[in-house]
Design a protein around this motif. Structure first.
Motif, PDB file in Angstrom:
ATOM      1  N   SER A 199      38.094  48.066 -18.134  1.00 63.45           N
ATOM      2  CA  SER A 199      39.115  48.477 -19.104  1.00 63.45           C
ATOM      3  C   SER A 199      40.432  48.794 -18.388  1.00 63.45           C
ATOM      4  N   PRO A 200      41.547  48.273 -18.926  1.00 62.78           N
ATOM      5  CA  PRO A 200      42.851  48.558 -18.297  1.00 62.78           C
ATOM      6  C   PRO A 200      43.294  50.005 -18.485  1.00 62.78           C
ATOM      7  N   LEU A 201      42.544  50.786 -19.252  1.00 60.17           N
ATOM      8  CA  LEU A 201      42.927  52.186 -19.502  1.00 60.17           C
ATOM      9  C   LEU A 201      42.789  53.043 -18.253  1.00 60.17           C
ATOM     10  N   PHE A 202      41.862  52.680 -17.379  1.00 60.48           N
ATOM     11  CA  PHE A 202      41.552  53.542 -16.228  1.00 60.48           C
ATOM     12  C   PHE A 202      42.020  52.942 -14.909  1.00 60.48           C
ATOM     13  N   ASN A 203      42.134  53.835 -13.936  1.00 57.66           N
ATOM     14  CA  ASN A 203      42.568  53.429 -12.596  1.00 57.66           C
ATOM     15  C   ASN A 203      41.368  53.012 -11.740  1.00 57.66           C
ATOM     16  N   SER A 204      40.776  51.885 -12.130  1.00 53.84           N
ATOM     17  CA  SER A 204      39.670  51.300 -11.364  1.00 53.84           C
ATOM     18  C   SER A 204      39.503  49.894 -11.901  1.00 53.84           C
ATOM     19  N   GLY A 205      39.122  48.940 -11.069  1.00 54.85           N
ATOM     20  CA  GLY A 205      39.015  47.556 -11.539  1.00 54.85           C
ATOM     21  C   GLY A 205      40.340  47.140 -12.173  1.00 54.85           C
ATOM     22  N   ILE A 206      40.261  46.505 -13.363  1.00 58.41           N
ATOM     23  CA  ILE A 206      41.503  46.138 -14.072  1.00 58.41           C
ATOM     24  C   ILE A 206      42.244  47.426 -14.427  1.00 58.41           C
ATOM     25  N   GLY A 207      43.517  47.468 -14.125  1.00 61.55           N
ATOM     26  CA  GLY A 207      44.275  48.694 -14.429  1.00 61.55           C
ATOM     27  C   GLY A 207      44.389  49.618 -13.227  1.00 61.55           C
ATOM     28  N   ALA A 208      43.922  49.144 -12.070  1.00 59.10           N
ATOM     29  CA  ALA A 208      44.046  49.952 -10.845  1.00 59.10           C
ATOM     30  C   ALA A 208      45.528  50.139 -10.517  1.00 59.10           C
ATOM     31  N   VAL A 209      45.848  51.246  -9.898  1.00 62.30           N
ATOM     32  CA  VAL A 209      47.250  51.513  -9.539  1.00 62.30           C
ATOM     33  C   VAL A 209      47.653  50.629  -8.351  1.00 62.30           C
ATOM     34  N   TYR A 210      48.971  50.508  -8.176  1.00 56.68           N
ATOM     35  CA  TYR A 210      49.492  49.644  -7.110  1.00 56.68           C
ATOM     36  C   TYR A 210      49.777  50.428  -5.830  1.00 56.68           C
ATOM     37  N   THR A 211      49.608  49.725  -4.721  1.00 54.55           N
ATOM     38  CA  THR A 211      49.985  50.294  -3.423  1.00 54.55           C
ATOM     39  C   THR A 211      51.505  50.184  -3.265  1.00 54.55           C
ATOM     40  N   HIS A 212      52.033  50.775  -2.221  1.00 56.72           N
ATOM     41  CA  HIS A 212      53.462  50.702  -1.908  1.00 56.72           C
ATOM     42  C   HIS A 212      53.929  49.239  -1.830  1.00 56.72           C
ATOM     43  N   GLU A 213      53.045  48.378  -1.313  1.00 56.82           N
ATOM     44  CA  GLU A 213      53.405  46.961  -1.123  1.00 56.82           C
ATOM     45  C   GLU A 213      53.227  46.149  -2.408  1.00 56.82           C
ATOM     46  N   GLY A 214      52.723  46.782  -3.475  1.00 52.47           N
ATOM     47  CA  GLY A 214      52.605  46.093  -4.762  1.00 52.47           C
ATOM     48  C   GLY A 214      51.316  45.309  -4.940  1.00 52.47           C
ATOM     49  N   ARG A 215      50.230  45.757  -4.327  1.00 54.02           N
ATOM     50  CA  ARG A 215      48.947  45.112  -4.633  1.00 54.02           C
ATOM     51  C   ARG A 215      47.899  46.179  -4.949  1.00 54.02           C
ATOM     52  N   ASN A 216      46.687  45.741  -5.253  1.00 57.80           N
ATOM     53  CA  ASN A 216      45.637  46.705  -5.611  1.00 57.80           C
ATOM     54  C   ASN A 216      44.574  46.739  -4.523  1.00 57.80           C
ATOM     55  N   GLU A 217      44.311  47.925  -4.019  1.00 58.54           N
ATOM     56  CA  GLU A 217      43.260  48.116  -3.006  1.00 58.54           C
ATOM     57  C   GLU A 217      42.269  49.132  -3.565  1.00 58.54           C
ATOM     58  N   LEU A 218      41.018  48.707  -3.686  1.00 58.10           N
ATOM     59  CA  LEU A 218      40.039  49.521  -4.421  1.00 58.10           C
ATOM     60  C   LEU A 218      38.972  50.165  -3.527  1.00 58.10           C
ATOM     61  N   ASP A 219      38.540  51.348  -3.951  1.00 58.98           N
ATOM     62  CA  ASP A 219      37.490  52.095  -3.240  1.00 58.98           C
ATOM     63  C   ASP A 219      36.379  52.462  -4.229  1.00 58.98           C
ATOM     64  N   ALA A 220      35.132  52.477  -3.753  1.00 57.42           N
ATOM     65  CA  ALA A 220      34.027  52.917  -4.629  1.00 57.42           C
ATOM     66  C   ALA A 220      32.833  53.367  -3.808  1.00 57.42           C
ATOM     67  N   SER A 221      32.008  54.218  -4.409  1.00 58.59           N
ATOM     68  CA  SER A 221      30.784  54.640  -3.716  1.00 58.59           C
ATOM     69  C   SER A 221      29.697  55.055  -4.699  1.00 58.59           C
ATOM     70  N   VAL A 222      28.454  55.012  -4.212  1.00 61.02           N
ATOM     71  CA  VAL A 222      27.301  55.485  -5.004  1.00 61.02           C
ATOM     72  C   VAL A 222      26.394  56.293  -4.085  1.00 61.02           C
ATOM     73  N   MET A 223      25.645  57.218  -4.699  1.00 63.90           N
ATOM     74  CA  MET A 223      24.624  57.921  -3.914  1.00 63.90           C
ATOM     75  C   MET A 223      23.396  58.195  -4.781  1.00 63.90           C
ATOM     76  N   ASP A 224      22.232  57.994  -4.182  1.00 62.62           N
ATOM     77  CA  ASP A 224      20.961  58.177  -4.861  1.00 62.62           C
ATOM     78  C   ASP A 224      20.404  59.552  -4.489  1.00 62.62           C
ATOM     79  N   GLY A 225      20.244  60.416  -5.477  1.00 61.70           N
ATOM     80  CA  GLY A 225      19.826  61.789  -5.214  1.00 61.70           C
ATOM     81  C   GLY A 225      18.375  61.933  -4.810  1.00 61.70           C
TER      82      GLY A 225
END
Ligand code: ASP
Length: 350
Positions: A102-128
């Motif tokens: 969803s473009p509503l959120f800052n992840s995947g589509i709708g991620a914010v732009y870096t200073h250089e004008g591109r999208n660099e994404l981070d993610a993580s998961v953990m199993d309890g």
């Protein structure tokens, strides 16, 4: 001398006896804590879509409705998996993928732009349950970063992979790859332009400006087997410099899960969350201080983080199904589903 020799064995026996009593007592305490944490609650899903200066006066009814609808969709999607007997990890990933798309959120589509004008994404998961974790950082062409984090956890001996290496790995795992422009939206482009203007204007406070809204997404779930899982996915912060990595892919900062304490997903000014090991601190305080998930989250977000000047929030869930959604900003997109009922919130006093 003889009398002395008679007293020594008596002393030894009595010391051993009292130490046994002490050990028994300690065991009782440990047991009762363990018993408490073993009381497994009903299946639960908690999600967030970012914290920040989210005010009703800045929202149109349509926009507010769109957010509530998407949060509800993410909850229903993840919860359906839990209801069918699926794992907390599957529910977390599915709920996050709804928000990544969803473009509503800052992840995947709708991620914010870096200073250089591109999208660099981070993610993580953990199993309890297993304590295993996976993360990707600074990736630009993986369609679903949360899915890539899951692959790192399941199919590599590593915890975190970054940049082009993470992308090669994701491709090898058969994940869908996209052009970086896939994540771009006009709204986020405008946000970068504004940030660059502010930055050029030396009299204004860029940090203050950046604080206006985050938008990272995250989820924590409890499944029918009493296992917790947590995950977080983000585009980071508008105008971030090349290679900047936030808290979201860092286990213990933006994401943490452990059956005996809780699952946590964070959103906010990442540098503060990293420096204060926010996600792990919330879990650790529960264990070491024997306090509830609500108390622990409150202490860290409203006291410790505020004292340091860090803004943001967390969603947390323990094995008994207790939920904390704590934030020190004006709003946080958030919601939970338990006993078949979904609840969605945006503003502070909801
Ligand atoms: N925590 C994220 C970061 O610093 C930003 C956010 O939560 O929106 O990268």
């Amino acid at each position: 001398m003889k009398a002395y020799l008679r007293i020594v064995p008596i002393l030894i026996v009595s010391i051993l006896f009292t130490s046994c009593i002490k050990d028994e007592k300690t065991e009782q305490i440990v047991e009762s804590k363990a018993e408490k944490s073993n009381k497994v609650g009903s299946i639960t899903l908690v999600i967030h879509g970012g914290a920040g200066t989210i005010l009703k006066k800045n929202m149109t009814p349509e926009k507010e409705q769109a957010y509530r609808k998407k949060l509800d969709e993410a909850l229903q999607t993840g919860y359906a998996i839990l209801e069918e007997g699926g794992t907390s990890m599957s529910a977390v990933v599915a709920a996050i993928q709804v928000m990544e798309e969803s473009p509503l959120f800052n992840s995947g589509i709708g991620a914010v732009y870096t200073h250089e004008g591109r999208n660099e994404l981070d993610a993580s998961v953990m199993d309890g349950n297993t304590g295993k974790a996976g993360a990707v950082a600074g990736v630009t062409t993986i369609k679903s970063p949360i899915r890539a984090a899951l692959e790192v956890m399941n199919n590599s001996p590593h915890v975190m992979m970054a940049g082009p290496g993470a992308e090669t790995f994701a491709e090898e795992q058969g994940l869908e790859m996209v052009d970086n422009s896939y994540f771009g939206t006009e709204r986020r482009k405008k946000a970068l332009e504004k940030a660059l203007e502010k930055e050029a204007d030396k009299t204004s406070d860029l940090l203050q400006y950046q604080d206006w809204k985050y938008g990272t997404v995250g989820a924590v779930a409890l499944d029918k087997d009493g296992n917790l899982a947590a995950g977080t996915s983000t585009g980071g912060m508008t105008n971030k410099r090349y290679g900047r990595i936030g808290d979201s892919p860092i286990i213990g900062a933006g994401t943490f899960a452990e059956n005996i304490s809780c699952g946590v997903s964070a959103t906010g000014h990442g540098e503060y969350f990293i420096r204060n090991a926010v996600a792990y601190d919330i879990a650790a305080r529960m264990k070491y201080l024997n306090i509830s998930v609500e108390e622990s989250a409150k202490e860290v977000i409203q006291k410790k983080l505020v004292d340091k000047g860090g803004s943001g929030g967390v969603i947390c869930l323990d094995r008994s199904g207790n939920i904390a959604m704590e934030f020190n900003t004006l709003g946080m997109y958030r919601g939970y589903m338990q006993n078949g009922e979904a609840h969605v919130f945006i503003y502070k006093n909801e």
